[in-house]
Scaffold this motif. Structure first.
Motif, PDB file in Angstrom:
ATOM      1  N   PHE A  38       0.818  -1.200   0.000  1.00 42.05           N
ATOM      2  CA  PHE A  38       0.000   0.000   0.000  1.00 42.05           C
ATOM      3  C   PHE A  38       0.861   1.263   0.000  1.00 42.05           C
ATOM      4  N   SER A  80      -8.399  -1.052  -3.142  1.00 44.21           N
ATOM      5  CA  SER A  80      -7.257  -1.648  -3.834  1.00 44.21           C
ATOM      6  C   SER A  80      -5.957  -1.103  -3.251  1.00 44.21           C
ATOM      7  N   LEU A  81      -4.986  -1.983  -3.010  1.00 38.26           N
ATOM      8  CA  LEU A  81      -3.694  -1.531  -2.497  1.00 38.26           C
ATOM      9  C   LEU A  81      -2.920  -0.764  -3.563  1.00 38.26           C
ATOM     10  N   ALA A  82      -3.191  -1.040  -4.837  1.00 37.77           N
ATOM     11  CA  ALA A  82      -2.448  -0.387  -5.913  1.00 37.77           C
ATOM     12  C   ALA A  82      -3.046   0.972  -6.266  1.00 37.77           C
ATOM     13  N   ALA A 297      -3.775  -7.454 -10.712  1.00 40.64           N
ATOM     14  CA  ALA A 297      -3.838  -7.515  -9.250  1.00 40.64           C
ATOM     15  C   ALA A 297      -2.944  -8.625  -8.706  1.00 40.64           C
ATOM     16  N   ASP A 302      -2.159  -7.505  -4.983  1.00 38.99           N
ATOM     17  CA  ASP A 302      -3.232  -6.623  -4.507  1.00 38.99           C
ATOM     18  C   ASP A 302      -4.356  -7.515  -3.976  1.00 38.99           C
TER      19      ASP A 302
END
Length: 337
Positions: A38, A80-82, A297, A302
């Motif tokens: 993250f 979403s971490l991205a 992902a 992710d």
């Protein structure tokens, strides 16, 4: 029938809850720190601690699981971490492109698979039967990504009759843009009378749809052939012949109706296969659907996106099988037991 449907819905709910728990636990044992993904590799320890606290990763895993299940029930699959954006809108935005591709491929596989299976059973042991079985085995055994590349070489590189990648040509964005109504591009092109976009989209759809349909088409054809051969030896078929019914009526109306139970199961499983099989096809053809989103992902670890797509795919699989079970129960009441 109502009791049968209620029982199947309860079973599907239990399976869905189990998949949710297993997916969550597996995501937590992956050797990757979501806070690092993250914040990025250059984040300080203080920043990582704050992000872990914000994401709830510092709490006991049971509390995290209960919180996640509660959020999923409310339609919240996390961020979403991205992209740092909520997952669900991203998935919903890409889902229509994937559903259009799956729908066209499934119609292609079902219509051709059933027709080829019936024709093969009509000429069992003959040249046509052998050719259909050969094509069926070829469709089942050939990996989707390899078939996609092969079709691109033939129809794009050698013949030059079809586009290689994408959902529409780039210049269409400026000359004849698709007006969004339902978010299904082909449907919107049809509703708005945008024939240029419809022709262009149809041309882009051919190769990925054929690639995705190859595996289920082979399965449906083989299963239909086997069921038809068995049904053709039943007493009702022999009686129909004795009464002088035409061969076409016996084959396409009487026998096919009684032989559809097994192919229906394969069709349901094939739709489930397409939900995951479309990943490779979308990457090869640069199709802007959920499969390409899932691949990105996975490469970025992710996990909120991966979990959301896993759960939505499982839900689609369970719903499809529920519909197939209900159809089978109506065709053959013995399956209700």
């Amino acid at each position: 029938m109502t009791r049968f449907i209620a029982k199947r819905i309860l079973t599907s709910g239990a399976v869905m809850l189990t998949i949710t728990i297993v997916t969550f636990v597996l995501a937590r044992v992956v050797p990757s720190n979501p806070a690092v993904v993250f914040a990025g590799p250059k984040a300080t320890q203080e920043t990582l601690d704050r992000i872990q606290q914000d994401l709830g990763l510092d709490r006991p895993i049971l509390l995290q699981l209960l919180s996640y299940v509660g959020n999923v029930v409310r339609g919240d699959f996390g961020d979403s971490l991205a992209s740092k954006q909520p997952v669900l809108p991203d998935v919903i935005g890409r889902l229509p492109a994937t559903l259009e591709l799956i729908a066209v491929a499934m119609v292609l596989a079902t219509v051709l698979g059933v027709a080829l299976g019936v024709l093969a059973s009509r000429r069992s042991g003959g040249l046509l039967d052998g050719a259909i079985r050969f094509l069926s085995i070829g469709g089942i055994s050939m990996p989707a990504f390899w078939l996609g590349l092969l079709l691109q070489v033939i129809f794009v590189g050698q013949l030059g009759v079809l586009p290689a990648t994408g959902q529409f040509s780039t210049e269409l964005t400026y000359s004849d843009p698709v007006q969004t109504i339902t978010h299904f591009a082909m449907v919107d092109s049809l509703l708005t009378g945008n024939w240029v976009a419809l022709r262009d989209g149809a041309a882009h759809l051919v190769l990925p749809a054929v690639t995705l349909a190859a595996y289920p088409l082979g399965l449906i054809a083989r299963m239909t052939r086997a069921s038809m051969l068995e049904a053709l030896e039943q007493d009702f078929t022999l009686t129909a012949r004795a009464y002088g019914l035409s061969r076409a009526n016996i084959l396409w109306r009487l026998t096919l109706k009684n032989a559809l139970s097994a192919p229906l199961t394969v069709i349901g499983l094939s739709i489930a296969y397409m939900l995951t099989g479309t990943f490779f096809v979308e990457v090869v053809f640069n199709w802007p659907g959920i499969g390409q989103y899932a691949t990105q992902a996975m490469l970025a670890v992710d996990y909120p996106v991966i979990m959301a797509i896993t759960l939505l795919g499982a839900a689609g699989y369970l719903i499809t099988n529920l519909v197939v079970d209900i159809l089978q129960a109506r065709i053959d009441p013995r399956t209700r037991s």
